[in-house]
Scaffold this motif. Sequence first.
Motif, PDB file in Angstrom:
ATOM      1  N   THR A  46      -2.049  60.586 -39.438  1.00  0.00           N
ATOM      2  CA  THR A  46      -1.273  59.342 -39.403  1.00  0.00           C
ATOM      3  C   THR A  46      -1.470  58.606 -38.085  1.00  0.00           C
ATOM      4  O   THR A  46      -1.603  57.377 -38.052  1.00  0.00           O
ATOM      5  CB  THR A  46       0.226  59.646 -39.619  1.00  0.00           C
ATOM      6  OG1 THR A  46       0.386  60.447 -40.796  1.00  0.00           O
ATOM      7  CG2 THR A  46       1.016  58.359 -39.797  1.00  0.00           C
ATOM      8  N   GLY A  47      -1.514  59.329 -36.987  1.00  0.00           N
ATOM      9  CA  GLY A  47      -1.734  58.702 -35.684  1.00  0.00           C
ATOM     10  C   GLY A  47      -3.093  58.047 -35.573  1.00  0.00           C
ATOM     11  O   GLY A  47      -3.269  57.066 -34.828  1.00  0.00           O
ATOM     12  N   GLY A  50      -3.765  53.958 -36.272  1.00  0.00           N
ATOM     13  CA  GLY A  50      -3.671  52.850 -35.312  1.00  0.00           C
ATOM     14  C   GLY A  50      -5.036  52.243 -35.030  1.00  0.00           C
ATOM     15  O   GLY A  50      -5.255  51.046 -35.237  1.00  0.00           O
ATOM     16  N   TYR A  54      -5.845  49.705 -38.186  1.00  0.00           N
ATOM     17  CA  TYR A  54      -5.386  48.457 -37.577  1.00  0.00           C
ATOM     18  C   TYR A  54      -6.271  47.993 -36.428  1.00  0.00           C
ATOM     19  O   TYR A  54      -6.014  46.954 -35.821  1.00  0.00           O
ATOM     20  CB  TYR A  54      -3.940  48.605 -37.094  1.00  0.00           C
ATOM     21  CG  TYR A  54      -3.003  49.044 -38.196  1.00  0.00           C
ATOM     22  CD1 TYR A  54      -2.802  48.247 -39.324  1.00  0.00           C
ATOM     23  CD2 TYR A  54      -2.330  50.262 -38.129  1.00  0.00           C
ATOM     24  CE1 TYR A  54      -1.954  48.647 -40.348  1.00  0.00           C
ATOM     25  CE2 TYR A  54      -1.476  50.670 -39.140  1.00  0.00           C
ATOM     26  CZ  TYR A  54      -1.302  49.856 -40.249  1.00  0.00           C
ATOM     27  OH  TYR A  54      -0.458  50.263 -41.259  1.00  0.00           O
ATOM     28  N   SER A  61      -2.702  51.666 -28.876  1.00  0.00           N
ATOM     29  CA  SER A  61      -2.271  52.725 -29.790  1.00  0.00           C
ATOM     30  C   SER A  61      -1.223  53.618 -29.132  1.00  0.00           C
ATOM     31  O   SER A  61      -0.188  53.936 -29.742  1.00  0.00           O
ATOM     32  CB  SER A  61      -3.466  53.577 -30.225  1.00  0.00           C
ATOM     33  OG  SER A  61      -4.419  52.815 -30.931  1.00  0.00           O
ATOM     34  N   ALA A  64       2.194  51.882 -28.659  1.00  0.00           N
ATOM     35  CA  ALA A  64       2.861  51.738 -29.955  1.00  0.00           C
ATOM     36  C   ALA A  64       3.419  53.069 -30.435  1.00  0.00           C
ATOM     37  O   ALA A  64       4.534  53.138 -30.981  1.00  0.00           O
ATOM     38  CB  ALA A  64       1.884  51.173 -30.984  1.00  0.00           C
ATOM     39  N   ILE A  65       2.655  54.129 -30.220  1.00  0.00           N
ATOM     40  CA  ILE A  65       3.106  55.466 -30.624  1.00  0.00           C
ATOM     41  C   ILE A  65       4.370  55.858 -29.857  1.00  0.00           C
ATOM     42  O   ILE A  65       5.348  56.340 -30.443  1.00  0.00           O
ATOM     43  CB  ILE A  65       1.977  56.497 -30.389  1.00  0.00           C
ATOM     44  CG1 ILE A  65       0.869  56.299 -31.425  1.00  0.00           C
ATOM     45  CG2 ILE A  65       2.519  57.922 -30.437  1.00  0.00           C
ATOM     46  CD1 ILE A  65      -0.402  57.063 -31.113  1.00  0.00           C
ATOM     47  N   TRP A 202      -0.239  46.442 -33.656  1.00  0.00           N
ATOM     48  CA  TRP A 202       0.606  47.208 -32.743  1.00  0.00           C
ATOM     49  C   TRP A 202       1.967  47.475 -33.372  1.00  0.00           C
ATOM     50  O   TRP A 202       2.467  48.603 -33.342  1.00  0.00           O
ATOM     51  CB  TRP A 202       0.779  46.425 -31.438  1.00  0.00           C
ATOM     52  CG  TRP A 202       1.529  47.168 -30.363  1.00  0.00           C
ATOM     53  CD1 TRP A 202       1.004  48.042 -29.458  1.00  0.00           C
ATOM     54  CD2 TRP A 202       2.938  47.096 -30.089  1.00  0.00           C
ATOM     55  NE1 TRP A 202       1.999  48.523 -28.635  1.00  0.00           N
ATOM     56  CE2 TRP A 202       3.189  47.960 -28.996  1.00  0.00           C
ATOM     57  CE3 TRP A 202       3.985  46.384 -30.658  1.00  0.00           C
ATOM     58  CZ2 TRP A 202       4.459  48.130 -28.458  1.00  0.00           C
ATOM     59  CZ3 TRP A 202       5.269  46.569 -30.135  1.00  0.00           C
ATOM     60  CH2 TRP A 202       5.484  47.424 -29.037  1.00  0.00           C
ATOM     61  N   THR A 205       1.791  50.055 -36.098  1.00  0.00           N
ATOM     62  CA  THR A 205       1.709  51.405 -35.551  1.00  0.00           C
ATOM     63  C   THR A 205       3.062  51.858 -35.019  1.00  0.00           C
ATOM     64  O   THR A 205       3.423  53.040 -35.140  1.00  0.00           O
ATOM     65  CB  THR A 205       0.645  51.459 -34.435  1.00  0.00           C
ATOM     66  OG1 THR A 205      -0.599  50.955 -34.949  1.00  0.00           O
ATOM     67  CG2 THR A 205       0.425  52.878 -33.943  1.00  0.00           C
ATOM     68  N   LEU A 208       4.868  52.999 -38.016  1.00  0.00           N
ATOM     69  CA  LEU A 208       4.427  54.325 -38.443  1.00  0.00           C
ATOM     70  C   LEU A 208       5.157  55.427 -37.664  1.00  0.00           C
ATOM     71  O   LEU A 208       5.598  56.425 -38.235  1.00  0.00           O
ATOM     72  CB  LEU A 208       2.923  54.485 -38.247  1.00  0.00           C
ATOM     73  CG  LEU A 208       2.001  53.848 -39.272  1.00  0.00           C
ATOM     74  CD1 LEU A 208       0.543  54.007 -38.834  1.00  0.00           C
ATOM     75  CD2 LEU A 208       2.201  54.459 -40.653  1.00  0.00           C
ATOM     76  N   PHE A 252       0.244  62.345 -32.831  1.00  0.00           N
ATOM     77  CA  PHE A 252      -0.202  60.976 -33.086  1.00  0.00           C
ATOM     78  C   PHE A 252      -1.250  60.558 -32.052  1.00  0.00           C
ATOM     79  O   PHE A 252      -2.263  59.930 -32.391  1.00  0.00           O
ATOM     80  CB  PHE A 252       0.989  60.020 -33.042  1.00  0.00           C
ATOM     81  CG  PHE A 252       1.657  59.780 -34.369  1.00  0.00           C
ATOM     82  CD1 PHE A 252       1.729  58.512 -34.916  1.00  0.00           C
ATOM     83  CD2 PHE A 252       2.225  60.829 -35.077  1.00  0.00           C
ATOM     84  CE1 PHE A 252       2.357  58.291 -36.130  1.00  0.00           C
ATOM     85  CE2 PHE A 252       2.854  60.627 -36.290  1.00  0.00           C
ATOM     86  CZ  PHE A 252       2.918  59.348 -36.830  1.00  0.00           C
ATOM     87  N   ALA A 256      -5.170  59.389 -32.555  1.00  0.00           N
ATOM     88  CA  ALA A 256      -5.725  58.123 -32.068  1.00  0.00           C
ATOM     89  C   ALA A 256      -6.994  58.355 -31.257  1.00  0.00           C
ATOM     90  O   ALA A 256      -7.980  57.610 -31.393  1.00  0.00           O
ATOM     91  CB  ALA A 256      -4.676  57.391 -31.227  1.00  0.00           C
TER      92      ALA A 256
END
Length: 466
Positions: A46-47, A50, A54, A61, A64-65, A202, A205, A208, A252, A256
Amino acid sequence: MTSPEQAPLLERHTIGYVPPTERHGRVRDLFTLWFGTNIAPLPIVTGALGPALYGLDLWSSLTAIVVGHMVGGVFMALHSAQGPQMGIPQMIQSRGQFGSIGALLVVAIAGVMYVGFFASNIILAGKSLHGITPAVPLNAGIIIGALGSALICVIGYKLIHILNKIATWVLGLGILAGFVAIVVHGLPADFASRGHFTFAGWLATVALGALWQIAFAPYVSDYSRYLPEDTGVASSSSATYFGCVLGSGLSFAFGAVLALAAPEGTDTMVAAQTLTGGFGAVLLLLFLLSVISHNAFNLYGAVLSLITTVQTFRAGWTPGARARAAVSALVLVVCVIIALGASADFVTQLVHLVLALLIVLVPWTAINLIDYYLIHRGDYDIESIFRLDGGIYGRFNPRALIAYAVGIAVQIPFMNTDVYVGPVVGLVGGADLSWLVGLVITAPLYYLLARRTRAREHSVALSPAG
């Protein structure tokens, strides 16, 4: 009160109330539980979205995480603190807000989410096992992963905590070693310049990360309900918050980095093996063990949801270990069939489904937290919660259902998913703001409506019939 050593390994209560004399455990167990369970393949995959989906660069990334997990973790942690105070699972406790029958809608949605997560994780377990030992076919790996998770689920609460205490150290050190191995193995020359910042990407993410935390909300207090009832809200919520945010944030971030370091289109688990050099096989083995342990959560949640649904109409039934084993076997078979027949991009499709489910989880979490902390202040009638007619809470709570429906409706114009794109999305650069709108609208609306409901409960409780 039972000591951790005296507590039976095989869980007996399932969805029933845990009396104070049978409480055990320490609040720090919540940190290891949520940290260990979040070092797993699915949050890594899932990570990776980003940069991969996107187009974000590394720093966009990572910020945003961090923001997404820190914001979403607040809600998840506040749900966790309800467990020691109530001594019952989260979905059972929802009857205090929605009524005995009204709560079934959220229970069903949570059950679907757990089944999807479980099926996705056993696919990732199969891929990890096949990557370690190519002689093991993918389908065989899926079945092995599913059976391992089922065994943990049947034994229940205490084994889940024990395994995650071990996982905190083993997987925590493992993923840190994975970061080092990627650097030692050699990053691409253009690694730092790959991707670019877009506000929509962003914010997607961030969503998410927030969703990852909120997705735990329907079952997070299931794993704190055995703690002593004098466990404080601050201690239980902070242990849960830091464990989950740090564990999932690391995973995550690892995803990324993998997405930016690997050639475009590379499967994330393949990238984890190839980009870490000689450590790749060890990392896949750790991921395999992690996903088997972590996936027991999803099977456990699906089983509790199904048992909760049945118990709603059989108020005198007190399900125990046998019922949990039987329902686990049923859910296991269904999930294995789904996983074996899933398409190659099933995990990506699941992420899109869960993003769509966010629209129904956000107003639920707002209603639950407002009701628990501001309306009832943790004071619920446990006997009423287990009655078919809902006792003082009734079969349906129209005010909660109205706030819930409004909370869903106001999000629709702001949605930006594969399922639907709302009309407002284009005006904000493609950003999905639905979950923020849902929280901002649902929380105060329910608070205003629920104050009248609380007054009615008091009048019913004080009446001769009550």
